[in-house]
Design a protein around this motif. Structure first.
Motif, PDB file in Angstrom:
ATOM      1  N   PHE A   1      76.855  -7.880  35.067  1.00  0.00           N
ATOM      2  CA  PHE A   1      76.246  -6.968  36.028  1.00  0.00           C
ATOM      3  C   PHE A   1      76.373  -7.552  37.431  1.00  0.00           C
ATOM      4  CE2 PHE A   1      74.220  -6.137  32.008  1.00  0.00           C
ATOM      5  CZ  PHE A   1      74.046  -4.764  31.972  1.00  0.00           C
ATOM      6  N   ILE A   2      76.860  -6.727  38.384  1.00  0.00           N
ATOM      7  CA  ILE A   2      77.016  -7.177  39.770  1.00  0.00           C
ATOM      8  C   ILE A   2      76.505  -6.079  40.701  1.00  0.00           C
ATOM      9  CG2 ILE A   2      78.630  -7.963  41.554  1.00  0.00           C
ATOM     10  CD1 ILE A   2      80.521  -8.885  39.380  1.00  0.00           C
ATOM     11  N   PRO A   3      75.532  -6.372  41.576  1.00  0.00           N
ATOM     12  CA  PRO A   3      75.078  -5.382  42.558  1.00  0.00           C
ATOM     13  C   PRO A   3      76.009  -5.408  43.778  1.00  0.00           C
ATOM     14  CG  PRO A   3      73.744  -7.359  42.727  1.00  0.00           C
ATOM     15  CD  PRO A   3      74.749  -7.621  41.633  1.00  0.00           C
ATOM     16  N   ILE A   4      76.506  -4.240  44.202  1.00  0.00           N
ATOM     17  CA  ILE A   4      77.481  -4.203  45.292  1.00  0.00           C
ATOM     18  C   ILE A   4      77.196  -3.041  46.239  1.00  0.00           C
ATOM     19  CG2 ILE A   4      79.300  -5.190  43.830  1.00  0.00           C
ATOM     20  CD1 ILE A   4      80.549  -2.350  43.781  1.00  0.00           C
TER      21      ILE A   4
ATOM     22  N   TRP B   1      68.630 -12.653  46.357  1.00  0.00           N
ATOM     23  CA  TRP B   1      68.067 -12.795  45.012  1.00  0.00           C
ATOM     24  C   TRP B   1      69.141 -12.793  43.921  1.00  0.00           C
ATOM     25  CZ3 TRP B   1      69.742  -8.417  42.695  1.00  0.00           C
ATOM     26  CH2 TRP B   1      69.930  -7.285  43.488  1.00  0.00           C
ATOM     27  N   TYR B   2      70.334 -12.299  44.245  1.00  0.00           N
ATOM     28  CA  TYR B   2      71.414 -12.262  43.260  1.00  0.00           C
ATOM     29  C   TYR B   2      72.110 -13.623  43.214  1.00  0.00           C
ATOM     30  CZ  TYR B   2      75.954 -11.156  41.177  1.00  0.00           C
ATOM     31  OH  TYR B   2      77.082 -11.168  40.389  1.00  0.00           O
ATOM     32  N   GLU B   3      72.125 -14.232  42.033  1.00  0.00           N
ATOM     33  CA  GLU B   3      72.650 -15.595  41.895  1.00  0.00           C
ATOM     34  C   GLU B   3      74.062 -15.638  41.327  1.00  0.00           C
ATOM     35  OE1 GLU B   3      69.788 -17.613  39.512  1.00  0.00           O
ATOM     36  OE2 GLU B   3      68.259 -17.686  41.102  1.00  0.00           O
ATOM     37  N   GLY B   4      74.621 -14.485  41.000  1.00  0.00           N
ATOM     38  CA  GLY B   4      75.962 -14.465  40.420  1.00  0.00           C
ATOM     39  C   GLY B   4      77.051 -14.518  41.477  1.00  0.00           C
ATOM     40  N   THR B   5      78.271 -14.283  41.034  1.00  0.00           N
ATOM     41  CA  THR B   5      79.432 -14.350  41.926  1.00  0.00           C
ATOM     42  C   THR B   5      79.779 -12.958  42.444  1.00  0.00           C
ATOM     43  OG1 THR B   5      81.010 -14.040  40.107  1.00  0.00           O
ATOM     44  CG2 THR B   5      80.352 -16.304  40.640  1.00  0.00           C
ATOM     45  N   ALA B   6      80.612 -12.914  43.487  1.00  0.00           N
ATOM     46  CA  ALA B   6      81.139 -11.647  43.981  1.00  0.00           C
ATOM     47  C   ALA B   6      82.125 -11.075  42.962  1.00  0.00           C
ATOM     48  CB  ALA B   6      81.816 -11.843  45.330  1.00  0.00           C
ATOM     49  N   LEU B   7      82.392  -9.789  43.076  1.00  0.00           N
ATOM     50  CA  LEU B   7      83.245  -9.105  42.100  1.00  0.00           C
ATOM     51  C   LEU B   7      84.641  -9.721  42.047  1.00  0.00           C
ATOM     52  CD1 LEU B   7      83.795  -6.794  40.119  1.00  0.00           C
ATOM     53  CD2 LEU B   7      84.332  -5.338  42.087  1.00  0.00           C
ATOM     54  N   LEU B   8      85.266  -9.960  43.198  1.00  0.00           N
ATOM     55  CA  LEU B   8      86.626 -10.501  43.202  1.00  0.00           C
ATOM     56  C   LEU B   8      86.672 -11.888  42.575  1.00  0.00           C
ATOM     57  CD1 LEU B   8      89.569 -10.130  43.946  1.00  0.00           C
ATOM     58  CD2 LEU B   8      89.083 -11.114  46.190  1.00  0.00           C
ATOM     59  N   HIS B   9      85.650 -12.699  42.823  1.00  0.00           N
ATOM     60  CA  HIS B   9      85.598 -14.037  42.213  1.00  0.00           C
ATOM     61  C   HIS B   9      85.541 -13.907  40.692  1.00  0.00           C
ATOM     62  CE1 HIS B   9      83.783 -17.837  40.825  1.00  0.00           C
ATOM     63  NE2 HIS B   9      84.392 -18.376  41.865  1.00  0.00           N
ATOM     64  N   HIS B  10      84.771 -12.949  40.208  1.00  0.00           N
ATOM     65  CA  HIS B  10      84.684 -12.736  38.754  1.00  0.00           C
ATOM     66  C   HIS B  10      86.036 -12.291  38.198  1.00  0.00           C
ATOM     67  CE1 HIS B  10      82.873 -11.736  34.886  1.00  0.00           C
ATOM     68  NE2 HIS B  10      83.495 -10.566  34.945  1.00  0.00           N
ATOM     69  N   LEU B  11      86.717 -11.388  38.920  1.00  0.00           N
ATOM     70  CA  LEU B  11      88.026 -10.915  38.471  1.00  0.00           C
ATOM     71  C   LEU B  11      89.049 -12.047  38.456  1.00  0.00           C
ATOM     72  CD1 LEU B  11      88.263  -7.521  40.408  1.00  0.00           C
ATOM     73  CD2 LEU B  11      87.646  -7.865  38.016  1.00  0.00           C
ATOM     74  N   GLU B  12      88.932 -12.967  39.407  1.00  0.00           N
ATOM     75  CA  GLU B  12      89.877 -14.079  39.473  1.00  0.00           C
ATOM     76  C   GLU B  12      89.663 -15.087  38.361  1.00  0.00           C
ATOM     77  OE1 GLU B  12      91.152 -14.826  44.085  1.00  0.00           O
ATOM     78  OE2 GLU B  12      89.174 -15.501  43.482  1.00  0.00           O
TER      79      GLU B  12
ATOM     80  N   ILE C   1      68.075  -0.918  36.230  1.00  0.00           N
ATOM     81  CA  ILE C   1      69.346  -0.386  35.726  1.00  0.00           C
ATOM     82  C   ILE C   1      69.957  -1.340  34.712  1.00  0.00           C
ATOM     83  CG2 ILE C   1      71.718   0.175  36.399  1.00  0.00           C
ATOM     84  CD1 ILE C   1      70.554   1.181  39.071  1.00  0.00           C
ATOM     85  N   ARG C   2      69.862  -2.637  34.977  1.00  0.00           N
ATOM     86  CA  ARG C   2      70.404  -3.625  34.042  1.00  0.00           C
ATOM     87  C   ARG C   2      69.727  -3.517  32.670  1.00  0.00           C
ATOM     88  NH1 ARG C   2      71.739  -9.642  34.494  1.00  0.00           N
ATOM     89  NH2 ARG C   2      70.585  -9.778  36.441  1.00  0.00           N
ATOM     90  N   GLU C   3      68.406  -3.412  32.650  1.00  0.00           N
ATOM     91  CA  GLU C   3      67.675  -3.337  31.384  1.00  0.00           C
ATOM     92  C   GLU C   3      68.020  -2.059  30.615  1.00  0.00           C
ATOM     93  OE1 GLU C   3      63.534  -3.754  32.172  1.00  0.00           O
ATOM     94  OE2 GLU C   3      63.734  -5.767  33.051  1.00  0.00           O
TER      95      GLU C   3
END
Length: 420
Positions: A175-178, A195-206, A157-159
């Motif tokens: 892109f965030i899988p939730i 496998w997901y190395e990014g942050t949670a959605l709320l952390h990104h919003l903050e 989906i990301r690609e």
């Protein structure tokens, strides 16, 4: 704390309202009686879980149909930031509602069902958010629990979406899988997706940086109101003349040389006042009162700017218009009222250059009118000059609304592309 305004968009049943409900619930931003009401309604409907989407879908028709119709605004805060959420409808027949909700957003969250992938509606939502120049875009791939938290599906989906977004003017894409239903990667990191190395959605919003999104280069101060306290008991206020308004761009400081439009006269800022007292500087989107060193005939709708950095002074503009009126069509020779910043002028539609298909991005140059929820490029001629910037440069001085003179209802929203 600063305020982040963000809008959510997605196709029907992609989980927008559930995601917002999860954000409110996990950040402890709802009251006990609200939760009890939602739990009771969930039981009455026979669901085995607490349906958090009921926190935002407030209209009875929304609950019955399982869709979002109106723009629902919700507010919550964390120790780092305050948030205003606009839960916008995803269906094409409510395009005008999405335009309304996203027009003031700093960030947009587009939800995609992990099972269905990137749909036509997903592309439409992405196009509309970039057309409205929303600076930050988050693609939340929802319902990952229904595809066994598959990394391969997320990457697919990301690609696909990245390839489509390359045709748009998307400056910041994340892109965030939730899983909104179970809370995976919404407020806290999910153990189901190591496998997901990014942050949670709320952390990104903050933590998303929004201070640099506002135009701090071009000074724009549309005058909203002239303050003359004639009945002041304080003798020193009898000579007070201030110009109140919201800073639409740039930074203003006492001593700065400024120009008044439409007269073209220059002067300097004497002081900047606010409810809390005098200020050393003012910037967008602060609402302040400016006092000038010289007496200039200034009234509502005028503009204060820099002598060597002026907006376009134009009576003819090209703009992308989203038509919002039901039963009335926008067509050449239509006469309307245009409201731009604090200035209001009558306008006539000179030309409809094309109607844009928001699903395929195809331009129909044979179109003769715009109907409800349609978007097109038009040329407008106003009865008096406007002080405008391109919408891509300044969303405040580049945007306007169109009003039906007979009903006084808002019938369209426009984004200036070019000024003649």
């Amino acid at each position: 704390m600063d305020i982040l305004r963000f809008a959510t968009a997605g196709s029907v049943d992609d989980g927008k309202s559930t995601l917002i409900g999860r954000l409110l619930f996990d950040s402890k931003a709802i009251f006990e009686d609200q939760l009890e009401a939602v739990e009771r309604t969930s039981r009455d409907r026979g669901t085995e879980y607490t349906d958090l989407s009921l926190l935002t879908d407030g209209l009875r028709a929304e609950r019955e149909q399982g869709i979002t119709i109106d723009v629902a605004y919700r507010y919550f805060a964390t120790p780092r930031r305050k948030f205003i959420i606009a839960d916008t409808p995803g269906h094409i027949q409510y395009t005008r509602n999405m335009v309304t909700g996203a027009s003031t957003a700093d960030l947009a969250i587009i939800l995609i069902d992990a099972r269905k992938g990137v749909l036509e509606q997903s592309r439409r939502h992405a196009f509309l958010t970039t057309l409205l120049r929303v600076p930050h875009l988050v693609l939340a791939v929802n319902k990952m629990d229904l595809v066994d938290y598959s990394e391969a599906r997320f990457e697919e989906i990301r690609e696909e979406f990245t390839a489509f977004a390359s045709k748009l003017n998307a400056s910041d894409l994340t892109f965030i899988p939730i899983s909104a239903l179970h809370g995976d990667n919404v407020v806290s990191r999910s153990e189901n997706m190591p496998w997901y190395e990014g942050t949670a959605l709320l952390h990104h919003l903050e933590h998303v940086h929004i201070a640099s999104d506002r135009n701090l280069v071009d000074v724009r101060f549309p005058v909203q109101y002239v303050i003359r306290p004639h009945n002041a008991t304080n003798q020193s206020l009898h000579d007070y003349r201030g110009y109140a308004g919201q800073v639409a761009g740039g930074v203003l400081k006492p001593g700065d040389e400024v120009m008044h439009l439409p007269s073209g006269l220059t002067t300097r800022i004497k002081s900047i006042d606010s409810f809390d007292g005098a200020l050393d500087e003012a910037f967008a989107p602060m609402s302040v009162t400016i006092r000038l060193e010289d007496d200039i005939d200034i009234s509502r709708g005028d503009m204060i700017c820099r002598p060597h950095n002026q907006p376009h002074v134009a009576q003819e503009i090209d703009a992308m218009v989203s038509w919002m009126a039901d039963g009335v069509r926008l067509q050449p020779r239509s006469k309307l009222v245009l409201k731009h910043t604090t200035r209001t002028a009558r306008t006539v539609v000179r030309d409809l250059q094309y109607r844009l298909d928001v699903n395929t991005l195809h331009r129909d140059e044979t179109a003769t009118s715009l109907g409800l929820n349609e978007i097109g490029r038009v040329t407008l001629r106003t009865t008096q000059p406007l002080f405008v910037d391109d919408y891509a440069r300044n969303r405040l001085t580049g945007g306007f609304i169109l009003i039906d003179e007979a009903t006084n209802g808002t019938v369209g929203a426009g984004m200036i592309v070019d000024a003649h």
